[in-house]
Design an enzyme around this catalytic site. Structure first.
Site, PDB file in Angstrom:
ATOM      1  N   HIS A  23       0.800  -1.226   0.000  1.00  0.00           N
ATOM      2  CA  HIS A  23       0.000   0.000   0.000  1.00  0.00           C
ATOM      3  C   HIS A  23       0.837   1.282   0.000  1.00  0.00           C
ATOM      4  O   HIS A  23       0.522   2.252   0.693  1.00  0.00           O
ATOM      5  CB  HIS A  23      -0.966   0.007   1.176  1.00  0.00           C
ATOM      6  CG  HIS A  23      -2.075  -0.996   1.059  1.00  0.00           C
ATOM      7  ND1 HIS A  23      -2.472  -1.529  -0.145  1.00  0.00           N
ATOM      8  CD2 HIS A  23      -2.894  -1.550   1.991  1.00  0.00           C
ATOM      9  CE1 HIS A  23      -3.477  -2.375   0.049  1.00  0.00           C
ATOM     10  NE2 HIS A  23      -3.749  -2.401   1.335  1.00  0.00           N
ATOM     11  N   HIS A  49      -9.689   2.158   0.541  1.00  0.00           N
ATOM     12  CA  HIS A  49      -9.697   0.997   1.449  1.00  0.00           C
ATOM     13  C   HIS A  49     -10.841   1.082   2.457  1.00  0.00           C
ATOM     14  O   HIS A  49     -10.649   0.803   3.643  1.00  0.00           O
ATOM     15  CB  HIS A  49      -8.358   0.889   2.166  1.00  0.00           C
ATOM     16  CG  HIS A  49      -7.980  -0.509   2.555  1.00  0.00           C
ATOM     17  ND1 HIS A  49      -8.705  -1.254   3.449  1.00  0.00           N
ATOM     18  CD2 HIS A  49      -6.958  -1.303   2.149  1.00  0.00           C
ATOM     19  CE1 HIS A  49      -8.140  -2.432   3.612  1.00  0.00           C
ATOM     20  NE2 HIS A  49      -7.073  -2.493   2.825  1.00  0.00           N
ATOM     21  N   GLU A  79     -11.727  -3.402  -3.004  1.00  0.00           N
ATOM     22  CA  GLU A  79     -10.719  -2.459  -3.472  1.00  0.00           C
ATOM     23  C   GLU A  79     -10.543  -2.599  -4.985  1.00  0.00           C
ATOM     24  O   GLU A  79      -9.921  -3.549  -5.462  1.00  0.00           O
ATOM     25  CB  GLU A  79      -9.394  -2.722  -2.764  1.00  0.00           C
ATOM     26  CG  GLU A  79      -9.482  -2.680  -1.248  1.00  0.00           C
ATOM     27  CD  GLU A  79      -8.295  -3.353  -0.594  1.00  0.00           C
ATOM     28  OE1 GLU A  79      -7.153  -2.885  -0.820  1.00  0.00           O
ATOM     29  OE2 GLU A  79      -8.498  -4.354   0.122  1.00  0.00           O
TER      30      GLU A  79
END
Length: 365
Positions: free
Chosen positions: A116, A190, A324
């Site tokens: 991420h 997210h 996502e």
């Protein structure tokens, strides 16, 4: 300060990194009410009515800024509640990739992998905010400039993420990015959903449908291993609605490694939607569309009771699920996957839309 358009309000939410953080509320009377922070681009809450017309917050979040900042501190077991993820969503194997013959190293913050965008990804930044009102509802545009070398990524990247409550009361997320040098980009949001209401328990009784005939099997490090595989005959087959918890405990090694679902589905082209989720207790139905080729479904496997939510209740394992929209994990190291390379003169663009309605039973296409 530029006045905000009708349907958008702003309030002080705290201070982080020596700067003020604000919370923005979007929506119209009788429609969904969305709250977004300029810290991390976080979708903090979304209120929508159940089958009896009673509004409730259906996304997980923290009640104050300290919760988000503490979750992003070094050593924290980050959960990314509601945040914009970048520069690169998901995992990059070994924290390395090669672009145009040059090897780049990015932080290894998930075992040996990068996750991420690294420990100081876009979810930890304060974004510049601008209000928008036009014929298609009200919107908040967030802008962030990531310098060359930020978290090891090449190129100066300018990113815009726009949250819009449109004229049809849908939440529309539009992403745009440009660069001054070749780089890789993979953005997503997210948000964790619990359609029964934030903090109401786990989501294992929710029904889920994903318009995908294939998924990316993973190895022990949750990096895609081999080619995308058919979902047929596996616990990953959500082509027809199935309860999230119905097969989550099966002894499939790909489920055991991730302690549940944390995988990328290869979305079927031309499907009428990307995913749908339905909660029998509230009757809320979430429908999702996206321009992205992949969907990472995460079943909240690492949520823990020490996380107190906006309603003051703890978030146990499975308290929410994430959908996502993104390109595939480890794409910079997989030339067979859809490319995540962005070059000067090109524009990264993504659009993902969520609609909340109600239904008496899980819909069947």
């Amino acid at each position: 300060m530029t006045p905000l358009p009708p349907g958008l309000t702003r309030e002080f939410f705290g201070r982080a990194d020596g700067a003020d953080v604000h919370r923005y509320t979007l929506g119209r009377p009788g429609g969904p009410r969305v709250r977004v922070l300029d810290y991390g681009g976080v979708l903090q809450s979304l209120e929508a009515p159940d089958r009896d017309g009673r509004p409730g917050n259906v996304v997980l979040g923290f009640g104050d800024l300290d919760g988000y900042v503490a979750n992003n501190r070094p050593g924290a077991d980050r959960v990314f509640l509601g945040a914009v993820i970048g520069r690169f969503a998901n995992r990059i194997a070994g924290g390395t990739f090669t672009l145009d013959g040059v090897q780049h190293r990015v932080p290894q913050n998930n075992g040996k992998n990068s996750l991420h965008g690294g420990p100081a990804g876009f979810d930890t930044r304060i974004w510049a905010a601008t209000g928008i009102s036009d014929g298609d509802g009200v919107a908040l545009r967030l802008t962030l400039v990531s310098p060359d070398g930020d978290q090891g990524y090449p190129g100066r990247l300018t990113t815009e993420v726009t949250y819009r409550v449109d004229a049809r009361d849908r939440l529309r997320l539009t992403y745009r990015a440009t660069t001054d040098a070749p780089t890789v980009v993979n953005l997503t949001n997210h948000t964790y959903w619990n359609l029964a209401g934030e903090g109401s328990g786990d989501v294992h009784e929710h029904w889920l449908e994903i318009a995908a005939s294939r998924f990316c099997p993973t190895g022990e490090d949750l990096i895609p291993a081999g080619d995308p595989a058919p979902v047929e005959g596996t616990p990953f087959d959500f082509r027809r609605p199935a309860r999230i918890g119905a097969r989550i405990g099966e002894p499939d090694p790909r489920l055991v490694t991730g302690q549940g679902y944390d995988h990328n589905w290869v979305l079927d082209r031309g499907a009428p939607f990307a995913a749908r989720a339905w909660d029998p207790a509230s009757g809320r139905l979430l429908t999702m569309w996206t321009t992205e080729p992949g969907l990472q479904f995460y079943s909240g496997n690492y949520l823990t009771a020490d996380l107190a939510g906006t309603g003051g209740r703890p978030y146990h394992r499975g308290a929410g699920f994430a959908l996502e929209a993104q390109h595939f994990p480890d794409s910079p190291n997989r030339p067979d996957f859809p490319s995540t390379v962005l070059r000067p003169g090109e524009v990264y663009h993504q659009e993902t839309v969520f609609a909340l309605t109600t239904a008496d039973e899980p819909p069947v296409a």
